[in-house]
Design a protein around this motif. Sequence first.
Motif, PDB file in Angstrom:
ATOM      1  N   ALA A   1       0.836  -1.264   0.057  1.00  0.00           N
ATOM      2  CA  ALA A   1       0.095   0.023  -0.071  1.00  0.00           C
ATOM      3  C   ALA A   1       0.828   1.237   0.119  1.00  0.00           C
ATOM      4  O   ALA A   1       2.010   1.245   0.733  1.00  0.00           O
ATOM      5  CB  ALA A   1      -0.947   0.103   1.188  1.00  0.00           C
ATOM      6  N   GLY A   2       0.436   2.034  -0.717  1.00  0.00           N
ATOM      7  CA  GLY A   2       1.152   3.577  -1.008  1.00  0.00           C
ATOM      8  C   GLY A   2       0.774   4.329   0.538  1.00  0.00           C
ATOM      9  O   GLY A   2       1.953   5.106   0.923  1.00  0.00           O
ATOM     10  N   SER A   3      -0.196   4.135   0.938  1.00  0.00           N
ATOM     11  CA  SER A   3      -0.655   4.924   2.264  1.00  0.00           C
ATOM     12  C   SER A   3      -1.850   4.223   2.874  1.00  0.00           C
ATOM     13  O   SER A   3      -2.488   3.454   2.195  1.00  0.00           O
ATOM     14  CB  SER A   3      -1.038   6.245   1.996  1.00  0.00           C
ATOM     15  OG  SER A   3      -2.190   6.412   1.224  1.00  0.00           O
ATOM     16  N   SER A   4      -2.163   4.463   4.069  1.00  0.00           N
ATOM     17  CA  SER A   4      -3.097   3.746   4.911  1.00  0.00           C
ATOM     18  C   SER A   4      -3.699   4.871   5.900  1.00  0.00           C
ATOM     19  O   SER A   4      -3.015   5.633   6.416  1.00  0.00           O
ATOM     20  CB  SER A   4      -2.735   2.366   5.526  1.00  0.00           C
ATOM     21  OG  SER A   4      -1.888   2.763   6.525  1.00  0.00           O
ATOM     22  N   MET A   5      -4.965   4.798   6.312  1.00  0.00           N
ATOM     23  CA  MET A   5      -5.583   5.343   7.234  1.00  0.00           C
ATOM     24  C   MET A   5      -6.863   4.748   7.853  1.00  0.00           C
ATOM     25  O   MET A   5      -7.274   3.804   7.331  1.00  0.00           O
ATOM     26  CB  MET A   5      -5.978   6.803   6.661  1.00  0.00           C
ATOM     27  CG  MET A   5      -7.133   6.573   5.525  1.00  0.00           C
ATOM     28  SD  MET A   5      -7.692   8.026   4.883  1.00  0.00           S
ATOM     29  CE  MET A   5      -8.655   8.987   6.371  1.00  0.00           C
ATOM     30  N   ARG A   6      -7.181   4.979   9.029  1.00  0.00           N
ATOM     31  CA  ARG A   6      -8.182   4.658   9.552  1.00  0.00           C
ATOM     32  C   ARG A   6      -9.327   5.652  10.076  1.00  0.00           C
ATOM     33  O   ARG A   6      -9.006   6.814  10.509  1.00  0.00           O
ATOM     34  CB  ARG A   6      -7.873   3.929  11.033  1.00  0.00           C
ATOM     35  CG  ARG A   6      -8.929   2.950  11.794  1.00  0.00           C
ATOM     36  CD  ARG A   6      -8.556   2.455  13.075  1.00  0.00           C
ATOM     37  NE  ARG A   6      -8.483   3.120  13.991  1.00  0.00           N
ATOM     38  CZ  ARG A   6      -7.922   2.751  15.370  1.00  0.00           C
ATOM     39  NH1 ARG A   6      -7.755   1.512  15.350  1.00  0.00           N
ATOM     40  NH2 ARG A   6      -8.117   3.607  16.449  1.00  0.00           N
ATOM     41  N   ALA A   7     -10.523   5.443   9.452  1.00  0.00           N
ATOM     42  CA  ALA A   7     -11.530   6.494   9.742  1.00  0.00           C
ATOM     43  C   ALA A   7     -12.771   5.861   9.812  1.00  0.00           C
ATOM     44  O   ALA A   7     -13.427   4.824   9.229  1.00  0.00           O
ATOM     45  CB  ALA A   7     -11.446   7.424   8.462  1.00  0.00           C
ATOM     46  N   THR A   8     -13.696   6.636  10.811  1.00  0.00           N
ATOM     47  CA  THR A   8     -15.172   6.116  10.979  1.00  0.00           C
ATOM     48  C   THR A   8     -15.683   6.478   9.326  1.00  0.00           C
ATOM     49  O   THR A   8     -15.429   7.627   8.750  1.00  0.00           O
ATOM     50  CB  THR A   8     -15.774   7.241  11.823  1.00  0.00           C
ATOM     51  OG1 THR A   8     -15.055   6.931  13.121  1.00  0.00           O
ATOM     52  CG2 THR A   8     -17.374   6.558  12.000  1.00  0.00           C
ATOM     53  N   GLY A   9     -16.403   5.333   9.306  1.00  0.00           N
ATOM     54  CA  GLY A   9     -17.201   5.444   7.759  1.00  0.00           C
ATOM     55  C   GLY A   9     -18.529   4.977   7.774  1.00  0.00           C
ATOM     56  O   GLY A   9     -19.349   5.151   8.652  1.00  0.00           O
ATOM     57  N   GLY A  10     -19.106   4.123   6.611  1.00  0.00           N
ATOM     58  CA  GLY A  10     -20.207   3.634   6.441  1.00  0.00           C
ATOM     59  C   GLY A  10     -21.408   5.035   6.509  1.00  0.00           C
ATOM     60  O   GLY A  10     -21.158   6.157   6.030  1.00  0.00           O
ATOM     61  N   GLY A  11     -22.493   4.845   7.563  1.00  0.00           N
ATOM     62  CA  GLY A  11     -23.379   5.565   7.333  1.00  0.00           C
ATOM     63  C   GLY A  11     -22.889   7.171   7.947  1.00  0.00           C
ATOM     64  O   GLY A  11     -23.577   8.035   7.921  1.00  0.00           O
ATOM     65  N   PHE A  12     -21.787   6.838   8.629  1.00  0.00           N
ATOM     66  CA  PHE A  12     -21.224   8.327   9.136  1.00  0.00           C
ATOM     67  C   PHE A  12     -20.912   9.345   8.164  1.00  0.00           C
ATOM     68  O   PHE A  12     -21.019  10.469   8.326  1.00  0.00           O
ATOM     69  CB  PHE A  12     -19.982   7.735   9.971  1.00  0.00           C
ATOM     70  CG  PHE A  12     -19.123   9.054  10.392  1.00  0.00           C
ATOM     71  CD1 PHE A  12     -19.508   9.907  11.594  1.00  0.00           C
ATOM     72  CD2 PHE A  12     -18.046   9.539   9.627  1.00  0.00           C
ATOM     73  CE1 PHE A  12     -18.719  10.872  12.013  1.00  0.00           C
ATOM     74  CE2 PHE A  12     -17.084  10.600  10.192  1.00  0.00           C
ATOM     75  CZ  PHE A  12     -17.838  11.468  11.237  1.00  0.00           C
ATOM     76  N   ASN A  13     -20.388   8.762   6.888  1.00  0.00           N
ATOM     77  CA  ASN A  13     -20.276   9.741   5.801  1.00  0.00           C
ATOM     78  C   ASN A  13     -21.459  10.485   5.438  1.00  0.00           C
ATOM     79  O   ASN A  13     -21.346  11.807   5.272  1.00  0.00           O
ATOM     80  CB  ASN A  13     -19.901   8.717   4.660  1.00  0.00           C
ATOM     81  CG  ASN A  13     -18.478   8.224   4.788  1.00  0.00           C
ATOM     82  OD1 ASN A  13     -17.763   8.351   5.741  1.00  0.00           O
ATOM     83  ND2 ASN A  13     -18.263   6.969   4.031  1.00  0.00           N
ATOM     84  N   VAL A  14     -22.674   9.925   5.242  1.00  0.00           N
ATOM     85  CA  VAL A  14     -23.893  10.456   5.083  1.00  0.00           C
ATOM     86  C   VAL A  14     -24.152  11.475   5.931  1.00  0.00           C
ATOM     87  O   VAL A  14     -24.596  12.750   5.636  1.00  0.00           O
ATOM     88  CB  VAL A  14     -25.083   9.652   4.827  1.00  0.00           C
ATOM     89  CG1 VAL A  14     -26.360  10.402   4.561  1.00  0.00           C
ATOM     90  CG2 VAL A  14     -24.907   8.700   3.544  1.00  0.00           C
ATOM     91  N   MET A  15     -24.189  11.064   7.550  1.00  0.00           N
ATOM     92  CA  MET A  15     -24.446  12.132   8.580  1.00  0.00           C
ATOM     93  C   MET A  15     -23.689  13.210   8.627  1.00  0.00           C
ATOM     94  O   MET A  15     -23.950  14.392   8.711  1.00  0.00           O
ATOM     95  CB  MET A  15     -24.355  11.184   9.783  1.00  0.00           C
ATOM     96  CG  MET A  15     -25.681  10.383  10.004  1.00  0.00           C
ATOM     97  SD  MET A  15     -25.585   9.159  11.459  1.00  0.00           S
ATOM     98  CE  MET A  15     -24.436   8.164  11.332  1.00  0.00           C
TER      99      MET A  15
END
Length: 284
Positions: A29-43
């Motif tokens: 992988a060139g980069s990686s990150m951990r982020a809250t996602g799924g329905g969080f993105n819409v909200m």
Amino acid sequence: MRLLHLGNVVVDLVLTVDALPERGGDVLAGSSMRATGGGFNVMAAASRLGLATSYGGVLGTGPYGDQARDDLRREGIDFPQPPHPELDTGFVVALVDAGGERTFVTSPGAEATLTTIPETTDDDLVYVSGYSLLHELNRATLVQHLPHLRGTVFFDPGPLVRQIPPAALQTALTRADWLSCNAREAAALEDLPGRTHVLVRRGADGCSLNNQLVGGFRVDAVDLNGAGDAHSGAFLAALAAGIDPLDAARRANAAAALAVTRRGPATGPTQAELDAFLTRPTDA
């Protein structure tokens, strides 16, 4: 008005790669990150544009659940359901290739254990995700409560629409006031022609609203992850603000265009950013 989201909040483990590995292969992988996602993105997209937002799903107890709670609080989103005492929030491995396309693998967690739904009002915008209909507990709860929900129901069947049990899918379609999906998902559904409110996302071409094309905005995309979520959140925020649906669709197209110019799943713009984009001297 309030957005009540009944989908799933998960944590995304996002890795950028030049290309997906072949079966049995391996890539760096060139980069990686951990982020809250799924329905969080819409909200997050809706909340940044001024819409009061509440997550009606279940969060876990563990490091992923803690991260999700922190991020929801940061975006001003409440979460009235008690946490699951034995499960952590689930996670998604998202691989983003050099062209910006993304590939997902999901490991479900507490978000797949929905058994109760917060009380709704006539003023609520209620977001229902097809992902929830894939989880047995969530599906049973939603099928039971959907016909009786108050408010305006916005249903996004998601990319796994063909895997949703037909009876549950029909329950959601029957109750939905708005159906929102991308062109591939729309092709998998059979009852689109007779529906009153259908929003079909068409990538850089924009979207169609009840078969009327609303043009998009050309930008240099770096990450398509979360573009549809930014579109949905912005559209709902505009509807809640009393904006005409066609104008709301144009604002949603602009929000999605801005989102794909940034890396990460929750990249919906603020109100100031969206307004500046829409009033720039030359629209693409």
